[in-house]
Write a protein that holds these residues in place. Structure first.
Motif, PDB file in Angstrom:
ATOM      1  N   GLY A 348       0.791  -1.270   0.095  1.00  0.00           N
ATOM      2  CA  GLY A 348       0.062  -0.038   0.060  1.00  0.00           C
ATOM      3  C   GLY A 348       0.744   1.282  -0.052  1.00  0.00           C
ATOM      4  N   HIS A 349       2.189   0.997   0.008  1.00  0.00           N
ATOM      5  CA  HIS A 349       2.868   2.239   0.325  1.00  0.00           C
ATOM      6  C   HIS A 349       3.834   2.775  -1.198  1.00  0.00           C
ATOM      7  N   ILE A 350       4.269   1.482  -1.927  1.00  0.00           N
ATOM      8  CA  ILE A 350       4.862   1.606  -2.831  1.00  0.00           C
ATOM      9  C   ILE A 350       4.558   1.105  -4.290  1.00  0.00           C
ATOM     10  N   LEU A 351       4.928   1.484  -5.435  1.00  0.00           N
ATOM     11  CA  LEU A 351       4.704   0.869  -6.594  1.00  0.00           C
ATOM     12  C   LEU A 351       6.042   0.314  -7.025  1.00  0.00           C
ATOM     13  N   ARG A 352       6.041  -0.924  -7.671  1.00  0.00           N
ATOM     14  CA  ARG A 352       7.195  -1.557  -8.013  1.00  0.00           C
ATOM     15  C   ARG A 352       7.136  -1.700  -9.773  1.00  0.00           C
ATOM     16  N   LEU A 353       7.823  -0.934 -10.494  1.00  0.00           N
ATOM     17  CA  LEU A 353       7.624  -1.113 -12.021  1.00  0.00           C
ATOM     18  C   LEU A 353       8.636  -1.990 -12.337  1.00  0.00           C
ATOM     19  N   GLY A 354       8.456  -3.047 -13.076  1.00  0.00           N
ATOM     20  CA  GLY A 354       9.347  -4.196 -13.357  1.00  0.00           C
ATOM     21  C   GLY A 354       9.865  -4.149 -14.914  1.00  0.00           C
ATOM     22  N   HIS A 355      11.154  -4.194 -14.878  1.00  0.00           N
ATOM     23  CA  HIS A 355      11.838  -4.316 -16.394  1.00  0.00           C
ATOM     24  C   HIS A 355      12.819  -5.217 -16.464  1.00  0.00           C
ATOM     25  N   LEU A 356      12.533  -6.330 -15.579  1.00  0.00           N
ATOM     26  CA  LEU A 356      13.290  -7.323 -15.797  1.00  0.00           C
ATOM     27  C   LEU A 356      12.831  -8.362 -16.818  1.00  0.00           C
ATOM     28  N   GLY A 357      13.785  -8.852 -17.430  1.00  0.00           N
ATOM     29  CA  GLY A 357      13.296  -9.966 -18.602  1.00  0.00           C
ATOM     30  C   GLY A 357      13.448  -9.410 -19.866  1.00  0.00           C
ATOM     31  N   PHE A 358      12.738 -10.146 -20.956  1.00  0.00           N
ATOM     32  CA  PHE A 358      12.839  -9.424 -22.259  1.00  0.00           C
ATOM     33  C   PHE A 358      11.999  -8.468 -22.786  1.00  0.00           C
ATOM     34  N   TYR A 359      12.505  -7.353 -22.107  1.00  0.00           N
ATOM     35  CA  TYR A 359      11.612  -6.045 -22.385  1.00  0.00           C
ATOM     36  C   TYR A 359      12.405  -5.202 -23.279  1.00  0.00           C
ATOM     37  N   ASN A 360      11.811  -4.500 -24.185  1.00  0.00           N
ATOM     38  CA  ASN A 360      12.699  -3.602 -25.045  1.00  0.00           C
ATOM     39  C   ASN A 360      12.133  -2.203 -24.838  1.00  0.00           C
ATOM     40  N   GLU A 361      12.746  -1.216 -25.517  1.00  0.00           N
ATOM     41  CA  GLU A 361      12.265   0.436 -25.329  1.00  0.00           C
ATOM     42  C   GLU A 361      10.574   0.471 -25.627  1.00  0.00           C
ATOM     43  N   SER A 362      10.051  -0.287 -26.500  1.00  0.00           N
ATOM     44  CA  SER A 362       8.879  -0.116 -26.755  1.00  0.00           C
ATOM     45  C   SER A 362       7.950  -0.455 -25.484  1.00  0.00           C
ATOM     46  N   ASP A 363       8.501  -1.561 -24.862  1.00  0.00           N
ATOM     47  CA  ASP A 363       7.767  -1.917 -23.662  1.00  0.00           C
ATOM     48  C   ASP A 363       8.010  -0.926 -22.682  1.00  0.00           C
ATOM     49  N   MET A 364       8.819  -0.267 -22.376  1.00  0.00           N
ATOM     50  CA  MET A 364       8.781   0.963 -21.642  1.00  0.00           C
ATOM     51  C   MET A 364       8.008   1.966 -21.966  1.00  0.00           C
ATOM     52  N   TYR A 365       7.932   2.300 -23.172  1.00  0.00           N
ATOM     53  CA  TYR A 365       6.930   3.607 -23.594  1.00  0.00           C
ATOM     54  C   TYR A 365       5.430   2.848 -23.277  1.00  0.00           C
ATOM     55  N   THR A 366       5.188   1.875 -23.442  1.00  0.00           N
ATOM     56  CA  THR A 366       3.781   1.142 -23.109  1.00  0.00           C
ATOM     57  C   THR A 366       3.660   1.578 -21.474  1.00  0.00           C
ATOM     58  N   MET A 367       4.566   0.766 -20.796  1.00  0.00           N
ATOM     59  CA  MET A 367       4.355   0.933 -19.131  1.00  0.00           C
ATOM     60  C   MET A 367       4.286   2.322 -18.951  1.00  0.00           C
TER      61      MET A 367
END
Lengths: 403, 403
Positions: A348-367
């Motif tokens: 309830g206090h933080i968000l965790r944004l995952g970018h571990l694994g097979f993610y490319n730049e487009s995925d980061m724009y999506t998130m």
């Protein structure tokens, strides 16, 4: 509308739709991570038997692929279990009853080492830090200096509950200086952070299929140095399923002591092929760039970073007070983007944004776009677009990865 | 020829071909068993996250499907492990240090209960039988009469190493008469043999995904009676990954304590749908008919049955002295049909023909035809066709299953 609703005995139309769309959702959590299509498809191959030359060859080839990622010549055992199983295997096999061990807790997974040690009745020393901070090598040195006879140091590379990355290389150097073995939970760190098992002399290193390896959960890994192997041959605690001696003896022939999760081995083999093609250095560099870009976007959105030394695996973020659950739920329900919340006392206090694994730049724009949109929906995004702009700038500055 | 061979840096053309054909091979072993196409395809769905309503609902629905197969209202815990993991979970949670327990070994898997009990330092009584024979309820009664204070009886429904099926119903009645709990390894017996957890009062029943459930290996199951649940709340041995209290507490909410093998849960859900549609009674009847027909074919081929009380899961066969390995290898290499050999001290002495799982009459013709052909190749089949004729007659007499 009537027809669609009548198909579901229990739910409303919206619940039916959301159930059917579950497989469309995207996962941006620190694990499990998204599984590449060629890995998914390989899971659907007809099952092969495990007591065959075919399986043994595949098993040994996978073990070699893991050695490439771990950067080691040490043998690597694969368990059919979650990462916690590998943690228990390390604790139960590498210590003896009554041993004094040192832990470095600064989050949920560091605390898991302490819980495991208590389960096995060990004397547990703690060089600890507040959640969100890291345990320094200096703290480890102080602990080992003040209290002699520590047999093993259990530590964590990426503490995914808080998003920090610890200096495992230096912790290992100090542990060895005081005659202790070092066991590293690198479950979220492998593929995403620099890690050199042999050059750093790490005695036991742990990994998990559902993290940087982009394979479904169900397999965990454990490498063993010569010193660790010498230690496990003295049996102290009751171990059967997680008996490392049996596992090592079987591994020499490409076998596992008990029936392995064959389909997941097939998937892992495909995932390791991709990592080999991409190169481990490029893989880590991709994680570093994604993490850096996400941090810049988060800052541009006026959200605070939680981690003192942020990892490449996950970015922990402090959203405006009381908004964490609403952000996570809305990102999931409206945008189909699943991020993680806090664990244990951080729920309830933080968000965790995952970018571990097979993610490319487009995925980061999506998130980040989904995060921006969600914050806008919740009236928490006064200048929409700043996050994406920051991502664009960060990736543009880096240029394309040379693959 | 030259082109094909040059594709393989290491092998000859025949090894290349055989590698590529591995996925074409058929499995007729007591486990893993073949996975139906709709289950295989479901494994390739995009991965869903486990901390979601979608997964929790799926998990609870799977637990209900398992209850239907186990015939119980008891809760059923699902582990990410092989069946041996569930065996260790039972041993470590249901006994206390120093407990006296009774085992019924008559093969490799019965012996595994003894090894587990020794690992946990228990006093182990043995009501045993030669491999190939069964332990009688009378032996169990004698053991419990002569030696009081046995807390738990650990037994095995189908001992797949020898092909026998034990009278677990009667063993359980006697165990309870003497105040002991009863734990049943039904890993190969579920779906293939009569088993009524609640009517027979079985305290703990174990299953595995890769057996009658036609799902890849990697999941094991464990049901717990009220008495068993009372017992597990007193912690004696060190348990962490296999902690049943934590697992039960999580199960109430549809959760697992640690990341589960999500893709295998999806597959198991599909497999259970098929079993529900087919009906558990029809499923067991199908196994009974296949087993009976295979036994008649084996007899017609002048091969000896090894098991005193043969199970519906696997048919253990004594081939002509010294021919076991040659039969298994040739069936595999020439016909692509994989049967199993003996385990432990039976290695090289018996064949095990598997009919556990989603096999129909056509599958039995396929397996027996390959066996006949192999025996013919090895000059061990003086009147070819007798096995198939016997199968035809057996299935014809039974008529179609009313599904």
């Amino acid at each position: 509308l009537h027809v669609a609703a009548s198909r579901s005995p229990s739910g409303t139309l919206s619940s039916v739709l959301s159930m059917h769309m579950e497989y469309k959702k995207r996962i941006f959590t620190p694990g499990p991570t998204e599984v590449p299509s060629q890995v998914l498809q390989s899971l659907a191959r007809p099952l092969v038997h495990h007591r065959t030359g075919f399986f043994r060859e595949m098993h040994l080839s996978i073990a070699n692929g893991l050695k490439y990622v771990f950067r080691t010549e040490n043998p690597i055992v694969i368990w059919t279990s979650s990462g916690t199983g590998a943690m228990e295997a390390a604790m139960a096999n590498v210590t003896l009853p009554g041993d004094k061990i040192l832990t470095t807790p600064c989050g949920k997974f560091g605390e898991r080492w302490c819980e495991l040690a208590s389960t096995y009745g060990l004397q547990v020393l703690r060089a600890e830090a507040e959640w969100g901070r890291v345990v320094t090598p200096g703290q480890v040195e102080d602990a080992l200096k003040n209290d002699s006879g520590v047999s093993v140091v259990f530590t964590t590379l990426c503490e995914t509950s808080t998003g920090v990355c610890q200096d495992v290389k230096e912790i290992a150097r100090i542990a060895h200086k005081y005659g202790a073995l070092v066991v590293v939970d690198a479950i979220a760190g492998l593929c995403s952070e620099e890690l050199d098992t042999d050059a750093w002399g790490l005695d036991v290193v742990l990994g998990g299929s559902q993290k940087g390896f982009g394979t479904p959960p169900g397999l965990s890994f454990l490498s063993l140095s010569r010193d660790a192997i010498a230690r496990i041959r003295t049996k102290g605690h009751p171990v059967y399923y997680f008996d490392l001696v049996k596992a090592l003896d079987s591994l020499e022939k490409g076998d596992t002591p008990y029936t392995p999760a064959i389909a997941l081995f097939v998937g892992l083999g495909e995932a390791l092929k991709i990592i080999r093609e991409m190169g481990i250095e490029n893989t880590i560099e991709r994680h570093r760039r994604n993490a850096q870009a996400v941090r810049s976007a988060v800052a541009a959105l006026d959200l605070k970073l939680f981690a003192e030394v942020p990892s490449n695996a996950t970015t922990a973020v402090i959203p405006p007070e009381g908004s964490a659950s609403a952000i996570i739920d809305l990102m999931d329900k409206r945008y189909g983007i699943r991020i993680a919340g806090g664990q244990g006392k951080l729920a309830g206090h933080i968000l965790r944004l995952g970018h571990l694994g097979f993610y490319n730049e487009s995925d980061m724009y999506t998130m980040i776009a989904a995060l921006e949109a969600t914050l806008l929906d919740l009236k928490l995004n006064p200048s929409p677009g700043k996050g994406i702009k920051s991502l664009l700038e960060s990736f543009h500055k880096d240029g394309p990865i040379d693959v």
